[in-house]
Design an enzyme around this catalytic site. Structure first.
Site, PDB file in Angstrom:
ATOM      1  N   GLY A 282     -25.409   6.154 -17.352  1.00 31.96           N
ATOM      2  CA  GLY A 282     -25.447   4.791 -17.851  1.00 31.96           C
ATOM      3  C   GLY A 282     -25.050   4.728 -19.318  1.00 31.96           C
ATOM      4  O   GLY A 282     -25.127   5.733 -20.036  1.00 31.96           O
ATOM      5  N   CYS A 283     -24.647   3.564 -19.755  1.00 37.55           N
ATOM      6  CA  CYS A 283     -24.132   3.422 -21.116  1.00 37.55           C
ATOM      7  C   CYS A 283     -25.232   3.637 -22.158  1.00 37.55           C
ATOM      8  O   CYS A 283     -25.093   4.455 -23.074  1.00 37.55           O
ATOM      9  CB  CYS A 283     -23.451   2.072 -21.291  1.00 37.55           C
ATOM     10  N   TYR A 284     -26.340   2.912 -22.026  1.00 31.48           N
ATOM     11  CA  TYR A 284     -27.437   3.121 -22.973  1.00 31.48           C
ATOM     12  C   TYR A 284     -27.943   4.556 -22.889  1.00 31.48           C
ATOM     13  O   TYR A 284     -28.314   5.162 -23.896  1.00 31.48           O
ATOM     14  CB  TYR A 284     -28.614   2.198 -22.636  1.00 31.48           C
TER      15      TYR A 284
END
EC number: 1.2.1.38
Lengths: 355, 355, 355, 355
Positions: free
Chosen positions: A153-155
């Site tokens: 995921g990005c975060y």
């Protein structure tokens, strides 16, 4: 030079479009199949103004593309988690390698996966050989050997890159971790709602899914894997915020010193950890990290400082482009590992805009 | 109705302009003197398109205005800290009440003040009767009686309103407080530098003055004053971030539960604390707090949630307009207390823009 | 493959930075010398995060770089007009070819040049063999043979590409031309003034230099050269506007039909004119032209429609990235012509951001 | 003081919200009925954070509100044209005065109305006594006497205020008028589509409805009414553009001098025409007009310049807030005329944001 045939399912979402651009200029991979139910029948050239061979590809329906993808060496899934969970087993059975950009295969605990992604995702976990978690800086060897890569995921990418080396080197405590991050709106995917309308988002900032975001267990899982299990569990709080920008994540992580250390010590620890990493840059100070340094690139920039006292607070600021290092760029980095070519193939010409 | 004569020194800074607008429509105060070295000789009407009596005022040089201000009932200082430190004693000696929007008189510890604002500020502290810290929700009685009111900092207002009631009611621990906040660019005051140019700020986000911002001791001082001193010191980390917006602060504060409590309990505690406060609204959830609810108004909106476990993490999100509740609006609120009129006089017609 | 040595003078302005990025990935040209008085001694890698050979270059002072540039095959001047006017003759005398991105050599009428750029620019005109006006779509052959190429202005490129083919084919009248265009802020170059500060520009739109912008005669000159001189002079009004964006120009041009024609006829005329142009795309309608289609690329997108009546009004909307097709991208296009390599060398991997 | 009971139908659209705010602070009108199908049952205080009597009002369904509105003195319709066309006759029959913010009653030519708004609108025209066109600066007397006021379109207001006085005084020609305008996104009303999503609109500019926008005949109709009919028809081309802002319209109008005149002459002509108008300000130059001067207010700012030659081109730049002078603010101005109170009642405390 030989190029491997690649399929992209979910070609008209934000990450799918980025994948298409990246593959169009990749020296060792070629876009062979691309799906988009909304653009079916259109060429990539028409929709994305891409010239050359990749531009000649025509968007197929999801069902058709999923079938034709079985002939490809690697399939990149830029689909919702429940779709990825459903389609991956068949692709793996057909002998494809799969890199999934959704959250379907990221969490190793089935109960946690079900809690955050629903029961369709959880039940799929038992059907497939769980592969690698595709954060190359930490799990490169696993990715090289994997049949299925769960693209992070990005975060989760932005926060884990900031904290893991400091934890691993015993410089910060596992308890008392806080990650407060802001993201541009593409992080939420394409939306046709008033809530994501220009007038609603413009000039506004807000937190969302406070204490309930699905990247919380993902970050914790990654950090836990990087430390001795004997040291106890990771205790992490994560709050995402929406800012009126299209792209970019800036994460500010807070921890406690576990040993006596200075800002320079912590910076040195990060620099050592990432000395050979092409996509991670350590800044001199957290004040020197900004979104513009990374948007448009596959880079992560990290800066750290701490209070000069026992158990002093540590602040680590990190930034990535949520659609590149946080999605499609990292997927291509994983693709390169899977294909056995240079890890930065297709990613060297990306640039930030100075302006 | 009788109106009190008011002077504004520093009339062309962002806060000074806001003060001028607010005074132009104030039922009990009238703008009598206003200074601006850059606009000297121009009318307020010309510069700010304000009609009526306030519009007829003419900007005077600082020196002239500072002299004429001595005839006014209250002088609002929208000047840099070192200027406020220098000019306030004379105004007080002339019998004026003074409300200072700078940091010159906020910190009660001279050493801390010197560390953050320089020696000119510290040395001035001994020259004036230290007055009230103008956060009316907490120190209303002191403001009513004060000759000198130190108007709080923008971040300090936003964070203290979020945390103080929970600390005061013993719901959260004093240690382990983290405040991560974002602010629009007007928080930095007027700038003519490339660093604050449109091209530099647009599309960017960054942290600044990490572990070194002057509002850190100010927040801690306020929180400390709201709890029993026997419970030990406040331990607070504060990180400000710049976002590409003109106005607004959104603060996300992190703490630990000190007792068993639910999100509903914490929300109820805030609601009780602010039940009679015209300018503080408690939202149902931290997800319901956003900049747009407050920009253009003197309001603070606060929402809280916590993990459902012992020593669980608490997240408090709060938002204000940095130029209103964080500066000029709060100064008028303090002015109203000083003048003895309705606390919301001149502040009721402010509105947010829904769009 | 052989690469030609190139110098960039003015390497830290917006156009200079773009040139550096483009040259870093150019297959036939290599950055050999780059000047920046503000970054002197720093590497390109440090300032622009560019890897490879180009990244190893070190910024030299202007004077040093101007001397060393004489060894290069081509010198790109990203300097103010008066600097270009002064330095170009010496470089030409040393045998370099020169591509100048300023306005110093664009206007052929010395009196007009003086009126808009001052007497330093005008007087320099007599010292150098006036070379080509580097709008390749119209003057490609001249550029190929030129020693000095005057790279066109950003607005001038956008407007001339929109109008010239329609004039040339006799479809619109020369009189009564209006160009109303909006531009991002980088069009004004780097500024350290309050006027170009974020707070001033954000949320604002305004016209500037109404009836007085230096690109007005430049557009007229280009259009005049594309039509028979017997048909009388071009009559053009041009108004630039500033919008709160960093990059991009959108021009809306108004003309009168000179013959009976439909929107389809005009679209076909543009399509025919640009059939073999790699960087110009004709849209189906002016409603289909937008900044996002071009920002980040060297493309110009143009759409046209007209009223279905005799002497009906024609509206031509065109868009470019002011720093690419409007400056550095077009300079590289001209460089390619000068070097005799593919016209799109170094420009094919540029991409727009869909988001 | 006596206040007139007012109904707002369409209370949750952008214009309806603005009307609600304005009426909440109006000294002579009170909000009695307000409709919103999406907010039915909620109080105005809850949705808009408005205190006082107006805040206590509860949103009713459209059907219920339309019935209750018949008891009000004036009904403000912030509804789509086809809804206004349908509901107005009944309200007029019940004795209410009606101010309609849609396009339903603006165009006097039924065929033109049908062409732009569809047959439902055209057929309604015959059912109601056509009232006044509510541009008070030009048609004040008609508004005072009208039962039905057609509140002008936003672009139409901005362009007509710029051009009409110059036409009326014979300074510019009727032929050859071009209006090129940019607008913020609220001009399009509330949208829940991807096309108006943040990611689509941010960083983009485009023209829309080129040669086909419904405000074209409305502007022409207003200008035609302000000149002698013997002089021939108005010939006008209008192009609207969308910019990534929530609010504001900036219009740049082009004309030809009809007589010998200077920029100063034209500025004087505008100043004379608007000498007694509280909401129109004439700037010294078109370069001095900007969106920020008007957004948040009911003002229009206009500046003009011309070429110093026979039949020289004239450029008139004007700006308004599309939701205030372009919609709700002007509706309240018209309401004041209908009620016979001060024309600026409820509009004097509006302010622009300097920041």
């Amino acid at each position: 030079m030989h190029t491997a045939p690649i399929a992209v399912l979910g070609g008209s979402g934000y990450a799918g479009i980025e994948l298409t651009y990246l593959l169009a200029h990749h020296p060792r991979a070629r876009l062979e199949v691309v799906s988009s139910d909304r653009w079916v029948g259109d060429s990539v050239a028409k929709q994305l103004a891409i010239s050359g061979k990749a531009g000649e590809r025509v968007y197929a329906s999801f069902d058709e593309a999923a079938e034709r993808a079985k002939e490809c060496a690697v399939v990149l899934l830029a689909t919702p988690a429940e779709v990825s969970a459903k389609v991956a087993p068949g692709l793996l059975a057909a002998g494809c390698k799969v890199i999934d950009l959704s959250g379907a295969f990221r969490l190793t605990d089935a109960g946690v996966a079900r809690a955050y992604y629903g029961k369709d995702v959880e039940s799929s976990k038992s059907d497939v050989a769980v592969g690698a978690y595709g954060l190359p800086e930490f799990f490169r060897d696993e990715v090289v050997d994997a049949k299925l890569v769960a693209n992070p995921g990005c975060y989760a990418t932005c926060a884990a890159l900031a904290l893991a080396p400091l934890l691993e080197q015993g410089l910060i405590a596992r308890t008392d971790l806080v990650v407060s991050a802001v993201s541009g709106v593409t992080g939420a995917g394409r939306k046709a709602t008033e809530e994501y309308g220009f007038v609603a988002i413009d000039q506004d900032v807000r937190a969302y899914r406070v204490l309930a975001h699905q990247h919380t267990p993902e970050i914790a899982q990654t950090l836990q894997r990087r430390v001795e299990s004997s040291g106890g569990p990771i205790d992490l709080t994560f709050t995402p915020h929406l800012v009126p920008l299209a792209r970019g994540i800036l994460s500010t992580a807070y921890a406690r010193l576990a040993v006596q250390a200075s800002s320079a010590d912590l910076t040195a620890a990060l620099s050592k950890a990432y000395a050979n990493e092409p996509f991670v840059t350590v800044a001199r100070s957290p004040n020197d990290v900004s979104l513009k340094q990374v948007v448009g690139t596959n880079r992560c920039v990290i800066g750290v400082a701490c209070e000069a006292k026992s158990m002093g607070r540590v602040v680590v600021v990190s930034a990535i482009d949520n659609l590149l290092k946080g999605a499609a760029g990292q997927a291509v980095q994983n693709l390169n590992l899977v294909l056995g070519c240079d890890e930065d193939a297709g990613l060297t010409q990306l640039r930030r805009f100075h302006t």
